[in-house]
Design a protein around this motif. Structure first.
Motif, PDB file in Angstrom:
ATOM      1  N   ARG A  31    -146.054 -12.679   4.518  1.00 41.91           N
ATOM      2  CA  ARG A  31    -144.704 -12.600   5.088  1.00 41.91           C
ATOM      3  C   ARG A  31    -144.287 -11.181   5.453  1.00 41.91           C
ATOM      4  NH1 ARG A  31    -141.652 -14.839   0.051  1.00 41.91           N
ATOM      5  NH2 ARG A  31    -143.229 -13.441  -0.849  1.00 41.91           N
ATOM      6  N   GLY A  32    -144.898 -10.183   4.795  1.00 41.10           N
ATOM      7  CA  GLY A  32    -144.490  -8.800   5.004  1.00 41.10           C
ATOM      8  C   GLY A  32    -144.665  -8.009   3.720  1.00 41.10           C
ATOM      9  N   TRP A  33    -143.794  -7.015   3.477  1.00 40.37           N
ATOM     10  CA  TRP A  33    -143.944  -6.193   2.287  1.00 40.37           C
ATOM     11  C   TRP A  33    -142.601  -5.747   1.735  1.00 40.37           C
ATOM     12  CZ3 TRP A  33    -141.751  -1.507   3.222  1.00 40.37           C
ATOM     13  CH2 TRP A  33    -141.817  -0.978   4.512  1.00 40.37           C
ATOM     14  N   PHE A  34    -142.635  -5.300   0.455  1.00 38.23           N
ATOM     15  CA  PHE A  34    -141.454  -4.798  -0.248  1.00 38.23           C
ATOM     16  C   PHE A  34    -141.879  -3.569  -1.054  1.00 38.23           C
ATOM     17  CE2 PHE A  34    -139.271  -4.415  -4.317  1.00 38.23           C
ATOM     18  CZ  PHE A  34    -137.943  -4.326  -3.915  1.00 38.23           C
ATOM     19  N   LYS A  35    -140.987  -2.573  -1.113  1.00 37.33           N
ATOM     20  CA  LYS A  35    -141.278  -1.401  -1.947  1.00 37.33           C
ATOM     21  C   LYS A  35    -139.984  -0.849  -2.524  1.00 37.33           C
ATOM     22  CE  LYS A  35    -140.958   2.098   1.734  1.00 37.33           C
ATOM     23  NZ  LYS A  35    -141.446   3.402   2.194  1.00 37.33           N
ATOM     24  N   GLU A  36    -140.116  -0.163  -3.649  1.00 38.27           N
ATOM     25  CA  GLU A  36    -139.007   0.600  -4.216  1.00 38.27           C
ATOM     26  C   GLU A  36    -139.088   1.998  -3.613  1.00 38.27           C
ATOM     27  OE1 GLU A  36    -139.619   0.382  -8.440  1.00 38.27           O
ATOM     28  OE2 GLU A  36    -138.328  -1.380  -8.639  1.00 38.27           O
ATOM     29  N   ASN A  37    -138.262   2.231  -2.618  1.00 36.74           N
ATOM     30  CA  ASN A  37    -138.325   3.497  -1.901  1.00 36.74           C
ATOM     31  C   ASN A  37    -137.841   4.654  -2.772  1.00 36.74           C
ATOM     32  OD1 ASN A  37    -139.209   4.343   0.680  1.00 36.74           O
ATOM     33  ND2 ASN A  37    -137.123   4.999   1.127  1.00 36.74           N
ATOM     34  N   TRP A  38    -136.865   4.349  -3.626  1.00 38.92           N
ATOM     35  CA  TRP A  38    -136.311   5.369  -4.516  1.00 38.92           C
ATOM     36  C   TRP A  38    -136.042   4.708  -5.853  1.00 38.92           C
ATOM     37  CZ3 TRP A  38    -135.464  10.088  -6.027  1.00 38.92           C
ATOM     38  CH2 TRP A  38    -134.370  10.399  -6.838  1.00 38.92           C
ATOM     39  N   GLN A  39    -136.716   5.174  -6.898  1.00 39.77           N
ATOM     40  CA  GLN A  39    -136.545   4.621  -8.235  1.00 39.77           C
ATOM     41  C   GLN A  39    -136.399   5.803  -9.184  1.00 39.77           C
ATOM     42  OE1 GLN A  39    -137.078   4.008 -11.327  1.00 39.77           O
ATOM     43  NE2 GLN A  39    -136.992   1.818 -11.725  1.00 39.77           N
ATOM     44  N   ARG A  40    -135.139   6.156  -9.453  1.00 37.55           N
ATOM     45  CA  ARG A  40    -134.827   7.399 -10.150  1.00 37.55           C
ATOM     46  C   ARG A  40    -135.546   7.528 -11.486  1.00 37.55           C
ATOM     47  NH1 ARG A  40    -130.941   8.581 -13.974  1.00 37.55           N
ATOM     48  NH2 ARG A  40    -130.217  10.763 -14.044  1.00 37.55           N
TER      49      ARG A  40
END
Length: 469
Positions: A31-40
């Protein structure tokens, strides 16, 4: 180029100090992709500074070959790719030894990079419909543009090997007209503000920072700690550090009605205002405290000992410490018996020795002298090495002494007899005089500051040098 899914979050250092490349975990399927672009939390655990981002910007680029930069802004950036692929190029445009250092890499959505203030940022898109995102820790404004630093994309010394030659790329006229490296004025570092610059420690900090043009020194007339305007008229985003060497230190006067009011206003209320400013802007606050936060009942005082102040002055310094301790970026430098340029015990005793006067001096208060030059050097050490934030005891080294012992040393070094000094108890000395309660033992444990690599000079060495002047 396909994205590799489910990699671990990792970091890679670069030739430019402070620039760190991140491999981001990207999770995807058909379906596509997911990421945590910013995870403090995760990223700070890997060493990313807590740079307090406030604005997120996206640059969309329609065609491959679009080239933007090289721009250095007066804020930190966390950069990643939302879609497509880019060739990134970064040049250090900060004042310092690394000026002109270059780092390049190819980035897709599985990468991010942290770019400190003053490092020039540029990129060239390698695919159509590429989105380049910026997470920044200051709000963009037209007024800030005069603080930018630019470098020409074709600079020969930087020698960036653009995948698509610049004469075939999409460039703006502004970017084409930026100066070569030899004409670039380096971006100055954020400023350090020293408060209390006319005091004994303030003068020592002036000497320690004498060749650093990024340090500002403020006396009471420059920065009135009791005036609200002092905290609102400065552009705090331009500061990295505040060193608070200002305080109300009249120990006995603090016990009077008027003195108590002033001590709380300067040592607590003003410190709370300063702490609020530093916390809001991510500024490091260095706050100087005192042995008077303890009652002197212990053989020596460690940083984690419970505070037990006796008099008003000690109570205000303890309250000031409690305020500063809640700031994420803080150093509380706790010291005692300060000797610097100005009126102090050593100067007084040396003057009496020259006049042939035989003084009576307290012999049951024990501690160590703290020469202002060593306190200043210790503060610089903590800041320059990035030591862990928190409380640090800082006095000179050597065997603890009483005031009478020190006075006798001063007489001997001044060519007078040690026998001219008569020791008496604190109770006898202050009998019939209005005086604040004092800690009988002011010896501070120096283990923590020594563990950072800073070893203060021996008090006898400093005393000899001081009197020789």
């Amino acid at each position: 180029m396909s994205i590799e899914f489910s990699k671990s979050l990792t970091t890679t250092t670069t030739p430019i100090p402070g620039v760190v490349l991140y491999q981001l975990p990207v999770h995807g399927d058909n379906r596509g992709w997911f990421k945590e672009n910013w995870q403090r939390e995760k990223m700070m655990a890997l060493g990313l500074p807590d740079f307090l981002p406030v604005q997120n910007n996206i640059s969309f680029n329609a065609k491959a070959g679009t080239t933007r930069g090289i721009h250095a802004e007066p804020w930190d950036k966390f950069i990643s790719v939302a879609s497509g692929r880019i060739f990134g190029a970064w040049v250090d445009l900060r004042e310092g030894d690394s000026f002109g250092a270059v780092f390049t890499t190819v980035m897709d959505p599985s990468h991010a990079i942290f770019i400190p203030r003053g490092v020039g940022n540029a990129f060239q898109t390698l695919e159509d419909s590429t989105a380049y995102t910026y997470l920044v820790n200051d709000h963009w404004s037209a007024d800030a543009q005069d603080q930018y630093t630019f470098l020409n994309l074709a600079d020969e010394k930087a020698a960036i090997d653009w995948p698509i030659p610049l004469d075939q790329a999409e460039l703006s006229l502004k970017d084409e007209s930026h100066p070569r490296l030899s004409k670039v004025k380096p971006m100055m570092p954020k400023k350090i503000l020293v408060l209390g610059a006319d005091g004994q420690l303030g003068k020592a900090l002036r000497e320690a920072y004498h060749d650093n043009t990024s340090v500002e020194f403020a006396t009471r007339s420059d920065f009135d700690l009791g005036a609200q305007a002092s905290y609102t008229r400065r552009k705090w985003k331009n500061y990295s550090t505040v060193i608070n060497a200002a305080a109300f230190t009249a120990v006995d006067a603090a016990e009077t009605a008027e003195g108590r009011k002033t001590a709380w206003a300067i040592n607590v209320t003003a410190v709370a205002r300063l702490a609020a400013v530093c916390a809001h802007h991510g500024i490091t606050l260095v706050h100087v405290s005192s042995d008077y936060v303890f009652d002197g009942s212990q053989e020596w005082h460690a940083e984690d000992e419970e505070l037990t102040p006796l008099g008003v002055y000690g109570q205000t310094k303890a309250a000031g410490e409690a305020v500063v301790a809640v700031i994420p970026r803080h150093y509380i430098v706790r010291t005692s018996w300060v000797i610097g340029e100005g009126k102090n015990f050593v100067r007084t005793m040396a003057s009496l020795a020259r006049q042939g006067i035989a003084p009576t001096v307290v012999n049951d208060q024990i501690g160590r002298l703290s020469f202002a030059q060593d306190i200043a050097a210790g503060i610089l050490h903590l800041l320059q090495t990035g030591a862990d934030f928190g409380v640090y005891n800082l006095t000179n080294t050597g065997e603890p002494q009483s005031w009478a012992d020190i006075a006798a040393d001063i007489y001997e070094l001044s060519g007078a007899s040690r026998d001219h000094v008569t020791g008496v108890s604190t109770q006898v000395y202050f009998e019939g005089k209005p005086a604040a309660p004092r800690p009988m033992n002011s010896v501070l444990d120096l283990s923590r500051i020594k563990a950072t690599g800073f070893i203060p000079a021996h008090s006898q060495q400093r005393l000899t040098e001081y009197l020789a002047k």
